[in-house]
Design a protein around this motif. Structure first.
Motif, PDB file in Angstrom:
ATOM      1  N   MET A   1      27.545  59.934  40.449  1.00 51.42           N
ATOM      2  CA  MET A   1      27.241  61.366  40.528  1.00 51.42           C
ATOM      3  C   MET A   1      28.422  62.116  39.913  1.00 51.42           C
ATOM      4  N   SER A   2      29.002  61.537  38.881  1.00 49.17           N
ATOM      5  CA  SER A   2      30.277  62.017  38.342  1.00 49.17           C
ATOM      6  C   SER A   2      30.225  63.463  37.875  1.00 49.17           C
ATOM      7  N   VAL A   3      29.187  63.829  37.143  1.00 47.51           N
ATOM      8  CA  VAL A   3      29.123  65.194  36.601  1.00 47.51           C
ATOM      9  C   VAL A   3      28.806  66.178  37.722  1.00 47.51           C
ATOM     10  N   TYR A   4      27.875  65.831  38.607  1.00 49.61           N
ATOM     11  CA  TYR A   4      27.560  66.721  39.724  1.00 49.61           C
ATOM     12  C   TYR A   4      28.805  66.989  40.573  1.00 49.61           C
ATOM     13  N   ALA A   5      29.502  65.936  40.966  1.00 54.30           N
ATOM     14  CA  ALA A   5      30.695  66.104  41.794  1.00 54.30           C
ATOM     15  C   ALA A   5      31.738  66.952  41.068  1.00 54.30           C
TER      16      ALA A   5
END
Length: 166
Positions: free
Chosen positions: A72-76
Motif C-alpha cells: 500500500m506504498s502509494v496510499y500510505a
C-alpha cells in the motif's frame, strides 16, 4: 468570495498490490485525489475559515500514514503527506480562531477495502464513521487541541501485520 465555517477533506482511496503491479493511471488518480484535491481545497478555504469566528479544517489522513506500508506504498505515502501538511497548517494558523486537525483512523466500517481491491480479515474491530467523527470533534473541543489524533488505536495491531520485519 467564499463564506465557510468548516471544511472536512475526507475524499480518498487506496489500492493494495505490489507497486510494480499497480496501474500507473490509478496511482496518479490516487495522488490527485488524496493529495492535490486536498491541498487545492485547503488553500481555497483557508482564508474564509480563518476569518470565521469558529472555523474548522479537518483533513482525514490514516493510521497508515505514520509508516511505510508494503503493498500500500502509494496510499500510505499520500496519507503521510496529509498528516505532515495538516500539522504544518496547524502551526501556521496558531493564534487564529481556526482549529486544524489531522484525523488518523485505523480500520473502519466503510467500503475502503472493497475499493482497494482487497477484502481483508483484519483481526481487529473496525471503528464506525460515527465513532471517528465523535473523537475528532471531541479533540477539537479541547482547550489545547493537538494537531492530529489517532481515532482507533486498536488498529495498531493491523499496522504490525502489514509491516515487514527487519
Amino acid at each position: 468570495g467564499i463564506h465557510a465555517t468548516g471544511l472536512v477533506n475526507n475524499a480518498g482511496f487506496g489500492t493494495h498490490d505490489a507497486f510494480t503491479d499497480e496501474d500507473p493511471d490509478r496511482l496518479q488518480n490516487m495522488i490527485a485525489l488524496n493529495i492535490s484535491a486536498l491541498v487545492d481545497l485547503s488553500r481555497a478555504y483557508l482564508d474564509p475559515l480563518t476569518a470565521a469566528d469558529t472555523g474548522i479544517l479537518i483533513n482525514v489522513a490514516s493510521l497508515l500514514g505514520f509508516q511505510p506500508i508494503p503493498y500500500m506504498s502509494v496510499y500510505a505515502a499520500t496519507k503521510a503527506f496529509v498528516l505532515s501538511f495538516t500539522e504544518a497548517l496547524w502551526e501556521e494558523t496558531r493564534g487564529t480562531n481556526l482549529r486544524v486537525l489531522a484525523v488518523n483512523p485505523g480500520a473502519m466500517q466503510t467500503e475502503f477495502f472493497d475499493a482497494a481491491g482487497r477484502t481483508a480479515d483484519l483481526g481487529t474491530k473496525r471503528a464506525t464513521p460515527e465513532q471517528v467523527v465523535t473523537i475528532a470533534l471531541d479533540t477539537l473541543d479541547r482547550r489545547s487541541a493537538p494537531p492530529s489524533v489517532v481515532t482507533n488505536s486498536r488498529s495498531l495491531t493491523l499496522l504490525g501485520r502489514l509491516l515487514t520485519r527487519r
